[in-house]
Motif scaffolding. Structure first.
Motif: not given
Length: 308
Positions: A137, A164-165, A167, A192, A195
């Protein structure tokens, strides 16, 4: 992002030898050891080295050609790009020591990053991005401010923030003694999430160090002011001076000039990762009174008569 082929001045179908030959020519031209202090040359060297790291590797080049520049950089970090790249022969053949050039211009994390053994000894296949292990990530940065004394002694900070995700992170980090202003502390796996199901990115804590009212820092050394009366400066004296290790007595030689630095060895900042410290320097200043008493005026006149 610049096209890697354009960066190296070769066509998309260039052979391995053509790519190596073009990179070697450009690297010799823009190598930092041939351009000391030239930031433009250093940036050019970084760009052509990144291009070579990708185009000289069959798998990385295939994925770059297949998915394009933008998609490639979405899935590969700089660490992934340079992992496994071998520059050693190119530089040693030309008379350069290639062992530390990348650690010098990219940072300590690139130390040892040659011959497929950089970054913890993993080859590029550890995070292939496409068709292999999913890419990691995104890395993130988190700024903090610490005091001058905390930078000297080390400290801890509790961090709690959202990503930003969606979490969140809640952790305590240790700040090593001697950390510099602008220093980056890496916390693996706290960035992060990927994805694509790969490992999460890393957290880089960017340290800002507050100034100190008495001391200034130069590398691992500390400068502190030492105010002397004119009589003390002329005759010499023993004087107490404040340091971050407490008050120390210092011997001042006679006729010392303003701006003179008197060294106190090993009383500076710790050097991170090493069992050594910088030095403390007491910088001489003359403590000149704003006005003189009649008695002081007479004393000054006598000094003038004595040629002082």
């Amino acid at each position: 992002m610049a096209d890697y082929y354009e960066t190296l001045g070769v066509k998309k179908g260039a052979s391995e030898d053509e790519i190596k030959k073009s990179y070697r020519k450009l690297a010799m031209k823009f190598h930092p050891d041939r351009n000391p202090g030239n930031k433009m040359a250093e940036e050019k060297f970084k760009k052509i080295s990144e291009a070579y790291a990708v185009l000289s590797d069959t798998e990385k080049r295939r994925q770059y050609d297949t998915f394009g520049d933008q998609k490639f950089h979405q899935n590969f970090s700089q660490e992934d790009i340079f992992r496994g790249a071998d520059f050693r022969n190119i530089f040693t053949d030309a008379g350069f020591d290639g062992s530390d050039i990348f650690s010098r211009i990219f940072g300590a994390g690139f130390a040892g990053g040659f011959g497929g053994q950089g970054f913890g000894g993993q080859g590029f296949g550890g995070r292939s991005g496409f068709g292999g292990v999913p890419p990691k990530g995104q890395d993130i940065e988190y700024p903090i401010t610490i005091s001058f004394q905390e930078a000297f002694k080390g400290a801890e900070r509790h961090l709690a923030f959202s990503l930003s995700d969606g979490s969140s992170r809640d952790l305590t980090i240790k700040i090593p003694p001697g950390v510099a202003d602008g220093g980056r502390l890496r916390v693996a796996g706290k960035g992060i999430g990927s994805p694509h199901g790969g490992a999460p990115g890393d957290l880089y804590v960017v340290v800002s160090v507050s100034s100190h009212p008495q001391f200034t820092r130069s590398g691992s050394d500390i400068d502190g002011r030492l105010k002397l009366k004119l009589s003390e400066a002329l005759r010499g004296c023993s004087k107490d001076v404040d340091t971050l290790d407490g008050t120390k007595k210092i011997k001042v030689p006679a006729a010392v000039k303003p701006g003179t630095k008197i060294r106190l060895k090993n009383l500076g900042f710790p050097v991170p990762g090493k069992s050594v410290r910088g030095d403390f320097f007491a910088v001489v200043e003359y403590d000149v009174p704003e006005s003189l008493s009649e008695h002081q005026i007479v004393a000054v006149e006598k000094l003038a008569e004595a040629g002082l």
